[in-house]
Enzyme design. Structure first.
Site, mmCIF file in Angstrom:
data_model
loop_
_atom_site.group_PDB
_atom_site.id
_atom_site.type_symbol
_atom_site.label_atom_id
_atom_site.label_comp_id
_atom_site.label_asym_id
_atom_site.label_seq_id
_atom_site.Cartn_x
_atom_site.Cartn_y
_atom_site.Cartn_z
ATOM 1 N N PRO A 2 0.987 -1.213 0.070
ATOM 2 C CG PRO A 2 -0.456 -1.292 2.129
ATOM 3 C CD PRO A 2 0.744 -2.189 1.340
ATOM 4 C CD GLU A 3 3.882 2.573 -3.617
ATOM 5 O OE1 GLU A 3 3.971 3.876 -4.394
ATOM 6 O OE2 GLU A 3 4.511 1.713 -4.429
ATOM 7 C CG HIS A 93 -1.519 -13.969 8.925
ATOM 8 N ND1 HIS A 93 -0.493 -14.269 9.837
ATOM 9 C CD2 HIS A 93 -1.506 -14.851 7.846
ATOM 10 C CE1 HIS A 93 0.123 -15.422 9.536
ATOM 11 N NE2 HIS A 93 -0.385 -15.501 8.190
ATOM 12 N NE ARG A 112 4.814 -9.892 3.042
ATOM 13 C CZ ARG A 112 4.789 -9.239 1.918
ATOM 14 N NH1 ARG A 112 5.998 -8.931 1.454
ATOM 15 N NH2 ARG A 112 3.992 -9.758 0.957
#
Length: 282
Positions: A2-3, A93, A112
DNA sequence: CTTTGGGCCTGGACGC
DNA sequence: TGCGTCCAGGCCCAAA
């Protein structure tokens, strides 16, 4: 990954669902995210009404009543969903879950665990250690991102421009994909020293940055293995990438044949992949 | 001050 | 099939 466009897409999707609602409960399954979750995280905003949802760079900011804000950074693989899990039970997660009034839920999933959350007084957000050094907001005013502002922010840095664009202290919100795409559009080599981008090039680059980010937001961001929108829909800007992930393919603006020229090239800068067209970008 | 490189983390792709 | 290795890249931090 994500940017800015992905985070802004998320902000726009969440806003109508969450603003005005009260945060009824926060459940924490894992505290050891990129940075440990503050002790009082689950309690600090409980019962408060969410007033606005904002964004700074790649940070999502939840502004609650009573001078309290929650900050969220999605890191590499962070995702936020307002939908129910596809299968019954809690996904592996899913580290945080928020319940808002009216039954609306927000789930934070991050395999992550490069993402993180924090809380701060809204009135002191400007001094938050993660926010206080952020550079120009590319789509903001004051300062508006133009050639002069960009050249000033680059401030005579001698590093390669690609690396400078990824430095959040210079420009906030641009990541690896949009850095490559903006340089491609501006016709600037990713290896060029940042301090050689001053007048016309800086103007071209500022325009390219704003344009590529705006178009990507319009498209709902770029989907990838690590990015889905909050409603599980797909962004589709990845189809508009000119160079990113297209090593060996024909450069979309060159007429030369990739069989003879090699097409789009891949390189590594500062441990990150870079994609560029050596003919178009100087 | 700037620049560089390593570390964190996991799932997926790949080679054997 | 299964194992090991590499890679993706967000950010921070230590070292030069």
């Amino acid at each position: 990954m994500p940017e800015l466009p992905e985070v802004e897409t998320l902000r726009r999707e969440l806003e109508p669902h969450l603003c005005g609602r009260r945060l009824e409960a926060v459940s924490v399954r894992r505290r050891d995210l990129r940075f440990p979750l503050p002790r009082d995280f689950a309690a600090c905003a409980q019962g408060l009404r969410l007033e606005t949802l904002a964004r700074r760079g790649k940070y999502l900011l939840f502004h609650f009543e009573g001078d309290l804000s929650l900050l969220c950074h999605l890191g590499m693989s962070g995702q936020i969903f307002t939908t129910a899990p596809p299968q019954a039970g809690t996904p592996r997660h899913e580290h945080l879950a928020f319940r808002f009034s009216g039954g609306r839920r927000l789930r934070f999933i991050d395999p992550r665990r490069f993402g993180f959350w924090d809380r701060a007084k809204t009135s002191a957000l400007g001094e938050h250690p993660r926010l206080c050094h952020l550079g120009i907001e590319p789509l903001g005013d004051a300062p508006k991102l133009d050639g002069a502002a960009l050249a000033l922010a680059l401030g005579g840095r001698r590093c390669e421009i690609k690396r400078a664009l990824l430095d959040q202290h210079i420009l906030a919100g641009v990541g690896n994909i949009y850095a490559s795409e903006a340089l491609f559009r501006a016709g600037i080599s990713p290896f060029r020293a940042a301090n050689t981008i001053r007048a016309r090039r800086a103007e071209r680059l500022a325009d390219a940055l704003r344009a590529v980010l705006e178009e990507a937001i319009e498209a709902g961001g770029s989907s990838s293995r690590d990015y889905r929108r909050s409603n599980e829909a797909l962004g589709y800007f990845q189809h508009s990438w000119g160079v990113y992930g297209r090593a060996g393919a024909a450069c979309p603006t060159c007429t030369c044949k990739p069989e003879t020229t090699g097409g789009v090239r891949a390189a590594v800068q500062g441990g990150r992949s870079t994609f560029y067209c050596p003919r178009k970008q100087r």
